[in-house]
Enzyme design. Structure first.
Site, PDB file in Angstrom:
ATOM      1  N   ARG A  85       0.838  -1.207   0.000  1.00 53.91           N
ATOM      2  CA  ARG A  85       0.000   0.000   0.000  1.00 53.91           C
ATOM      3  C   ARG A  85       0.872   1.258   0.000  1.00 53.91           C
ATOM      4  O   ARG A  85       0.546   2.253  -0.661  1.00 53.91           O
ATOM      5  CB  ARG A  85      -0.915  -0.031   1.221  1.00 53.91           C
ATOM      6  N   TRP A 101     -10.624  -8.713   2.421  1.00 58.03           N
ATOM      7  CA  TRP A 101     -11.357  -9.003   1.190  1.00 58.03           C
ATOM      8  C   TRP A 101     -11.429 -10.509   0.924  1.00 58.03           C
ATOM      9  O   TRP A 101     -12.347 -10.978   0.273  1.00 58.03           O
ATOM     10  CB  TRP A 101     -10.687  -8.332  -0.004  1.00 58.03           C
ATOM     11  N   HIS A 112       0.532   3.961  -2.944  1.00 54.74           N
ATOM     12  CA  HIS A 112       0.102   5.330  -2.662  1.00 54.74           C
ATOM     13  C   HIS A 112       1.198   6.352  -2.941  1.00 54.74           C
ATOM     14  O   HIS A 112       0.903   7.512  -3.235  1.00 54.74           O
ATOM     15  CB  HIS A 112      -0.381   5.445  -1.214  1.00 54.74           C
TER      16      HIS A 112
END
Length: 369
Positions: free
Chosen positions: A124, A267, A128
């Site tokens: 991440r 998820w 990002h």
């Protein structure tokens, strides 16, 4: 024998692999430290390739080594650091970067963080740091590692990424010559590969910028939005519908935290192993809106333990997105191939081609190779 060893072994055994290790592909987030300086370059370092330099602006040319000082924004800082590196005649090799990769891999598995791995949060961070790119203004991207500075470090989309940045400071202390942009993206590559994902072609060349290079808020996806928002965000970076869906497959990894994004849950059932389960679950499970005090999200009706964000569910509602999502649900090899290609591109956004030290990306070895 450590629990981390068994966890890694089980993770690898759980994920099918269709690409041999020799192939480019295989199946399987506040410290504000810039270290910029405009002082006189330090004396030549010892023979060991652990000298202290920031940013990478050296280009390996045929028949020798050519050096270039990149000062596209005119900062004396970058030029001064580049001159210091030239004077010291220090050019990190692929083996030097492999040592950094290996050290990152060593600290991925942990017993007291999320599902037992820092891998998802490092991925991440890399995503990002790279996904702020604007192809029209040619600003943002991974080149200057501007998430080190406020206000970018405090943007809502970056909540919780201090965990990854602080973790990477430990690696930076051991390998001070690597730029933050190279370090963060290499950590993303390592995370994918060590969590049973495909090989991600990668090459160094990013340089560290200053606070004025930081990007404005709003350049990263808002998970509460729909298809139009996704296209606005990703088209701005230069990606198409197929690539949007492939990148979304990264949600097979990790989980959401109420104290960060506001959302909650993983998820997939194996959040530290990269597979195409994210796409399979989108089609195979019945998704219902969760009744809770948090933001709007879906949960699987069967167990109520999995979640999907509005931006995930749109992949099976939008006609164009859906065809690619279905293709990836049906074929993990195809997903891995496309995911590898697009992640490699993502991590290079905002980096001038002439900065890279090699014309072709490298394939870094996994820790068990």
């Amino acid at each position: 024998m450590s629990a981390a060893f068994f966890r890694t072994s089980l993770r690898r055994a759980a994920a099918p692999r269709s690409f041999p290790r020799a192939s480019p592909f295989r199946s399987s987030i506040l410290r504000y430290s810039t270290q910029e300086s405009t002082s006189t370059p330090p004396p030549p370092p010892p023979k060991s390739n652990t000298a202290l330099f920031i940013g990478l602006g050296a280009v390996v040319a045929a028949g020798g080594v050519a050096y270039y000082a990149f000062s596209d924004d005119g900062t004396a800082v970058k030029s001064g650091l580049q001159a210091a590196k030239v004077k010291a005649n220090f050019v990190p090799t692929k083996d030097d970067y492999q040592k950094v990769y290996n050290k990152i891999a060593e600290i991925l598995d942990v017993d007291d963080y999320d599902d037992g791995s820092y891998g998802p949060v490092l991925l991440r961070l890399a995503w990002h740091a790279s996904g702020t790119y604007d192809k029209d203004s040619k600003t943002g991207g991974s080149n200057y590692a501007t998430m080190r500075f406020e206000p970018e470090s405090l943007h809502g989309a970056n909540a919780g990424l201090h965990v990854a940045r602080e973790l990477m400071e430990k690696i930076k202390a051991e390998f001070p010559w690597i730029s933050y942009g190279d370090l963060w993206t290499l950590a993303g590559v390592c995370a994918v590969q060590e969590m049973a994902g495909p090989k991600i072609p990668w090459r160094p060349g990013r340089i560290d910028g200053v606070a004025t290079d930081a990007t404005p808020d709003g350049r990263l996806p808002d998970a509460t939005q729909g298809a139009d928002h996704l296209r606005n965000i990703f088209y701005r970076m230069g990606f198409n519908d197929q690539e949007i869906v492939a990148l979304s497959g990264a949600h097979a990894l990790g989980r959401c935290h109420p104290d960060r994004s506001g959302f909650e849950g993983p998820w997939t059932f194996a959040p530290i192993t990269l597979t195409n389960d994210y796409f399979k679950l989108l089609f195979d499970e019945k998704w219902v809106w969760r009744k809770w005090n948090g933001p709007k999200q879906l949960q699987d009706k069967k167990t109520g333990t999995l979640m999907m964000l509005p931006t995930d569910y749109v992949l099976v509602q939008d006609k164009s997105f859906k065809k690619y999502a279905k293709a990836y649900a049906d074929d993990q090899d195809l997903f891995f191939k496309d995911f590898s290609n697009v992640v490699s591109r993502l991590f290079e956004l905002g980096v001038p081609t002439q900065q890279f030290v090699t014309p072709e990306p490298w394939i870094m070895k996994n820790s068990d190779e």
